[in-house]
Design a protein around this motif. Structure first.
Motif, short mmCIF file in Angstrom:
data_model
loop_
_atom_site.label_atom_id
_atom_site.label_comp_id
_atom_site.label_asym_id
_atom_site.label_seq_id
_atom_site.Cartn_x
_atom_site.Cartn_y
_atom_site.Cartn_z
N SER A 108 0.94 -1.42 -0.02
CA SER A 108 0.01 -0.03 -0.01
C SER A 108 0.82 1.33 0.02
O SER A 108 0.46 2.36 -0.13
CB SER A 108 -0.92 -0.11 1.15
OG SER A 108 -0.04 0.02 2.44
N GLU A 109 2.12 1.10 0.19
CA GLU A 109 2.89 2.31 0.29
C GLU A 109 3.89 2.45 -0.80
O GLU A 109 4.70 3.38 -0.96
CB GLU A 109 3.79 2.16 1.39
CG GLU A 109 3.11 2.26 2.81
CD GLU A 109 3.90 2.12 4.37
OE1 GLU A 109 5.18 2.59 4.11
OE2 GLU A 109 3.12 2.00 5.05
N VAL A 111 3.39 3.27 -4.25
CA VAL A 111 3.22 4.52 -4.86
C VAL A 111 3.67 5.67 -4.23
O VAL A 111 4.53 6.42 -5.06
CB VAL A 111 1.62 4.59 -5.40
CG1 VAL A 111 1.43 6.03 -5.95
CG2 VAL A 111 1.06 3.50 -6.29
N GLN A 112 3.54 5.68 -3.06
CA GLN A 112 4.14 6.90 -2.38
C GLN A 112 5.59 6.80 -2.28
O GLN A 112 6.21 7.81 -2.55
CB GLN A 112 3.74 6.71 -0.82
CG GLN A 112 4.05 7.87 0.13
CD GLN A 112 3.79 9.41 -0.44
OE1 GLN A 112 2.65 9.54 -1.41
NE2 GLN A 112 4.57 10.35 0.10
N SER A 113 6.36 5.73 -2.08
CA SER A 113 7.55 5.66 -2.19
C SER A 113 8.39 5.78 -3.59
O SER A 113 9.27 6.47 -3.62
CB SER A 113 8.05 4.24 -1.72
OG SER A 113 9.43 3.96 -1.80
N LYS A 115 6.83 8.07 -5.46
CA LYS A 115 6.71 9.41 -5.79
C LYS A 115 7.75 10.19 -4.82
O LYS A 115 8.29 11.26 -5.40
CB LYS A 115 5.26 9.95 -5.23
CG LYS A 115 4.31 9.46 -6.11
CD LYS A 115 2.98 9.88 -6.19
CE LYS A 115 2.24 9.56 -7.57
NZ LYS A 115 0.77 9.77 -7.52
N GLU A 116 8.03 9.61 -3.84
CA GLU A 116 9.10 10.47 -2.95
C GLU A 116 10.58 10.35 -3.83
O GLU A 116 11.14 11.28 -3.53
CB GLU A 116 9.34 9.58 -1.57
CG GLU A 116 8.17 10.10 -0.76
CD GLU A 116 8.12 9.42 0.54
OE1 GLU A 116 7.05 9.57 1.24
OE2 GLU A 116 9.02 8.64 0.86
N GLU A 119 10.54 12.86 -6.26
CA GLU A 119 10.40 14.07 -5.53
C GLU A 119 11.89 14.37 -5.33
O GLU A 119 12.40 15.51 -5.38
CB GLU A 119 9.66 14.05 -4.38
CG GLU A 119 8.84 15.29 -4.13
CD GLU A 119 8.04 15.11 -2.72
OE1 GLU A 119 6.87 14.67 -3.06
OE2 GLU A 119 8.45 15.23 -1.70
#
Ligand SMILES: NC(=O)c1ccc[n+]([C@@H]2O[C@H](COP(=O)([O-])OP(=O)(O)OC[C@H]3O[C@@H](n4cnc5c(N)ncnc54)[C@H](OP(=O)(O)O)[C@@H]3O)[C@@H](O)[C@H]2O)c1
Length: 323
Positions: A108-109, A111-113, A115-116, A119
């Motif tokens: 679940s994490e 996509v966020q990872s 994106k980071e 970034e």
């Protein structure tokens, strides 16, 4: 080697405008990858990623290999900003890595990872890899690959690939894949050839390019250098004499890697050696056919790898001496 190309001024791909004389390989998604990369994941190259990255770019290397694990994504883009090059003149690879203490990333994490990473890099990397098959919890590889495929389809990632994947890991994500991984980044040199053959066979069948790391292991990490040492030294002496340049055994290994159709991911934190890498990047094929075959055949008499980790787990070792 079937897809080896030297970039030419007439080519319109942005990567071709990098450095007209650095050869590249075609990837199966239609993009190109420069044949040699400077990585900032090991040694002084990692510790001084910004300064060394600037030197690598100035020397003519236009391909940087980073990863979440190395904590050098910011330095990668900073080095490019400080260089004379534009973003689109440098090929950037990054990787989804496990968390601190090797804790897998919950699915679940993911996509966020990703994106980071983007970034920190301030840009979408040209190639984004799954660092190893254990970056997500067991049984979740297919789900992870689908997330990367979705991000690619949405234009939020470019090329996607894997690293340190054994035959079973590749088969798992290839089954039903919308996009095949374009590369598998592996410890690759003549002493790993026999062990890697099952992986290399799958990759050949699907058009997946091998990227090598730890390529200099036979010279730097194998005790005594083993049976390759005299062969490498003889060839280094011949090509040095033939070119009038001082080309050592590391050059021979890197040229052998290129002639296999494999991308060489190497590293250095030493300014003189970084400069040499830029020169190596543009060398023509200097090895003779019989020398290439000898390096391959002698390499296949030994099994040795420096980065063992899971690559020796559930992946049978060849019956070869390792010392
Ligand atoms: N996907 C993965 O799991 C994975 C794993 C490992 C590495 N990598 C990537 O691959 C990159 C390269 O990895 P690697 O370090 O294993 O590559 P390597 O090409 O086998 O070794 C590079 C090292 O060799 C040394 N070296 C080069 N020429 C030398 C010479 N003539 N004499 C003595 N030492 C020499 C350099 O030291 P100096 O700094 O002193 O020049 C440098 O530390 C990493 O930075 C990373 O980006 C990926």
């Amino acid at each position: 080697m079937t897809n080896f190309q030297t970039t030419s001024p007439s080519d319109s791909d942005p990567i071709d405008s990098l450095n007209m004389t650095v050869p590249s390989f075609d990837l199966l998604d239609g993009t190109k990858i420069p044949w040699i990369a400077w990585g900032n994941g090991t040694g002084q190259a990692q510790k001084q990623a910004l300064r060394c990255g600037e030197l690598a770019l100035a020397s003519g290397i236009h391909h940087i290999d980073t990863a979440q694990l190395y904590k050098t994504e910011r330095e990668t883009i900073e080095a490019i900003k400080k260089s004379d090059l534009n973003r689109d003149q440098v090929y950037i690879t990054s990787k989804l890595s496990a968390g601190d203490n090797d804790d897998p990333v919950p699915i679940s994490e993911v996509v966020q990872s990703v994106k980071e990473s983007i970034e920190r890099l301030g840009t979408i990397p040209d190639l984004f890899l799954v660092h190893n098959p254990f970056v997500v919890p067991p049984g979740q590889l297919k789900a992870l690959w689908k997330i990367l495929e979705d991000l690619k389809a949405a234009g939020e990632l470019k090329s996607i690939g894997v690293s340190n994947f054994r035959p079973q890991d590749l088969e798992e994500i290839l089954d039903g894949a919308r996009y095949k991984p374009v590369v598998n980044q592996l410890e690759y040199h003549p002493y790993t050839l026999v062990h890697l053959q099952p992986v290399l066979d799958i990759q050949a069948k699907h058009g997946i390019v091998t990227e090598s790391y730890g390529s200099l292991t036979p010279i730097l990490r194998y005790p005594t250098g083993g049976p390759l040492k005299p062969v490498l030294e003889r060839i280094a002496a011949r090509i040095s004499k033939a070119t009038g340049k001082n080309l050592d055994t590391t050059v021979v290994l890197l040229l052998w890697i290129r002639v296999q159709g494999v991308v060489a991911v190497t590293a250095s934190g030493n300014p003189d050696r970084i400069k040499s890498l830029g020169e190596i990047a543009t060398l023509p094929d200097l090895l003779e056919r019989n020398e290439i075959e000898e390096l391959t055949n002698v390499g296949k008499t030994v099994h040795f790898r420096f980065y063992t980790e899971h690559m020796e787990k559930d992946f049978p070792l060849p019956n070869l001496p390792n010392e």
